[in-house]
Design an enzyme around this catalytic site. Structure first.
Site, mmCIF file in Angstrom:
data_model
loop_
_atom_site.group_PDB
_atom_site.id
_atom_site.type_symbol
_atom_site.label_atom_id
_atom_site.label_comp_id
_atom_site.label_asym_id
_atom_site.label_seq_id
_atom_site.Cartn_x
_atom_site.Cartn_y
_atom_site.Cartn_z
ATOM 1 C CE1 TYR A 80 -3.362 -2.698 -0.284
ATOM 2 C CE2 TYR A 80 -2.729 -3.385 1.918
ATOM 3 C CZ TYR A 80 -3.425 -3.610 0.750
ATOM 4 O OH TYR A 80 -4.182 -4.754 0.598
ATOM 5 N N GLY A 130 -3.915 -13.617 12.943
ATOM 6 C CA GLY A 130 -4.906 -13.192 11.963
ATOM 7 C C GLY A 130 -5.941 -14.262 11.737
ATOM 8 N NE ARG A 131 -5.420 -16.285 5.528
ATOM 9 C CZ ARG A 131 -4.502 -15.411 5.160
ATOM 10 N NH1 ARG A 131 -3.509 -15.106 5.998
ATOM 11 N NH2 ARG A 131 -4.552 -14.818 3.989
ATOM 12 C CG LEU A 186 1.400 -19.224 8.129
ATOM 13 C CD1 LEU A 186 2.222 -20.114 7.209
ATOM 14 C CD2 LEU A 186 -0.074 -19.640 8.086
#
Length: 347
Positions: free
Chosen positions: A173, A314-315, A292
């Site tokens: 970004y 995160g996930r 991870l």
């Protein structure tokens, strides 16, 4: 010895543990950038799950800087109160709440060919990929306006009651586009040397710190490498982190990649932790590790061995909102459960 469930203090803020909800876009806001009921449920649920700090997804500082049409925004005063309600819900559950302020630059949603009428902006007229629009090269005056937009968004974040601001300088970004020599081919004071390429990020940090209270922490997320020859490398990020520390940044959130459409070689559990370790040791600044990290034992080891100060998930926190509560049990720590859930604590 510090561990995953040790409290952690930065400036006037003390987190109940070292677990952070990493900022992840929900792609659920209205086109006006406003919070929805989904956001309220999502963030309140993760706070009830025991995390120490929740960082709200990338929130655009101006409309053309959105990653998608459905990103949150903080470019207008009308966006303050819905975010304030969300902040209050999270804080009532004992967690701190931060917000990641972002500008997508050449990766804005409208940069996809055929997706939007607005030309994206970037340090140089280089598209993200073949199917993306060629961005407009920002002038010095236009850069000034974007810095002002970041400052305005930071002032609104303070009005909304957030505990932390994270400036997005990663994942391809706008700030990252200026930092990387792959996307920044400028020859003015914003290009060439790493000092010049960091100038936008430095100016954003200075502008945010002018309106962000002294007692509140300021984070910056970086991509420590582009995973491509000729791109940004960890040593350059260390030098930038030293400068940021001197300007009042308290923690560097160390991720990687996103500038070009390539995958890192050899992804595995904790594969980005060495970046957080290197920046922490060589720049003398607190770091967060991310990527991870799913096993409680690994998260705890990272903190115990001083490889990072905070661990961002995160996930795993999408899959498992109450991961901190289970991790505390696995690691032999006592974590206060929400009173509504205590009947299930020993199950």
């Amino acid at each position: 010895m510090p561990h995953l469930f040790s409290p952690y203090s930065l400036r006037g803020l003390t987190l109940r543990n070292r677990i952070v909800l990493s900022p992840m876009c929900m792609y659920t806001a209205g086109y006006d950038g406003l919070v929805t009921d989904w956001h309220l449920a999502h963030y309140a649920g993760r706070a009830a799950g025991g995390a120490g700090l929740l960082i709200v997804e990338a929130t655009a500082v101006e409309p053309r800087g959105r990653i998608s049409q459905h990103d949150l925004g903080l470019w207008d005063d009308a966006q303050i109160e819905p975010l304030a309600r969300m902040a209050r819900l999270v804080q009532a559950e004992g967690a701190a709440i931060g917000i990641q302020l972002a500008h997508a630059g050449r990766k804005a949603w409208s940069a996809n060919k055929g997706h939007g009428p607005e030309q994206p902006v970037a340090p140089s007229p280089l598209p993200f990929d073949e199917e993306w629009q060629v961005p407009h090269e920002l002038t010095a005056a236009e850069i000034d306006q974007i810095v002002d937009a970041w400052q305005g968004a930071a002032a609104r974040a303070q009005a909304a009651g957030f505990d932390v601001i994270e400036i997005h300088g990663a994942h391809g970004y706008l700030n990252h586009q200026f930092l990387s020599p792959l996307s920044n081919r400028r020859t003015d004071s914003y290009g060439s040397s790493v000092e010049n390429r960091a100038r936008l990020l430095v100016r954003v940090v200075e502008a945010v710190r002018q309106v962000w209270p002294e007692e509140k922490p300021l984070f910056v997320r970086v991509s420590a490498t582009d995973w491509v020859e000729g791109g940004l490398v960890p040593g350059e990020v260390v030098s930038v982190a030293r400068k940021l520390r001197a300007l009042g940044v308290d923690l560097v959130d160390c991720s990687s990649g996103g500038l070009v459409n390539v995958s890192p070689p050899g992804i595995g559990p904790g594969y980005q932790v060495p970046f957080a370790d290197k920046v922490r040791r060589e720049a003398g600044i607190a770091t967060a590790a991310v990527g991870l990290i799913t096993a409680p034992e690994l998260a705890d080891e990272i903190v115990r061995n001083g490889r990072a100060d905070l661990v961002a998930l995160g996930r795993e926190l999408l899959r498992h909102p109450h991961w901190p509560l289970d991790a505390a049990r696995i690691l032999g720590h006592e974590l206060t459960w929400p009173k509504q859930y205590r009947r299930a604590r020993l199950g």
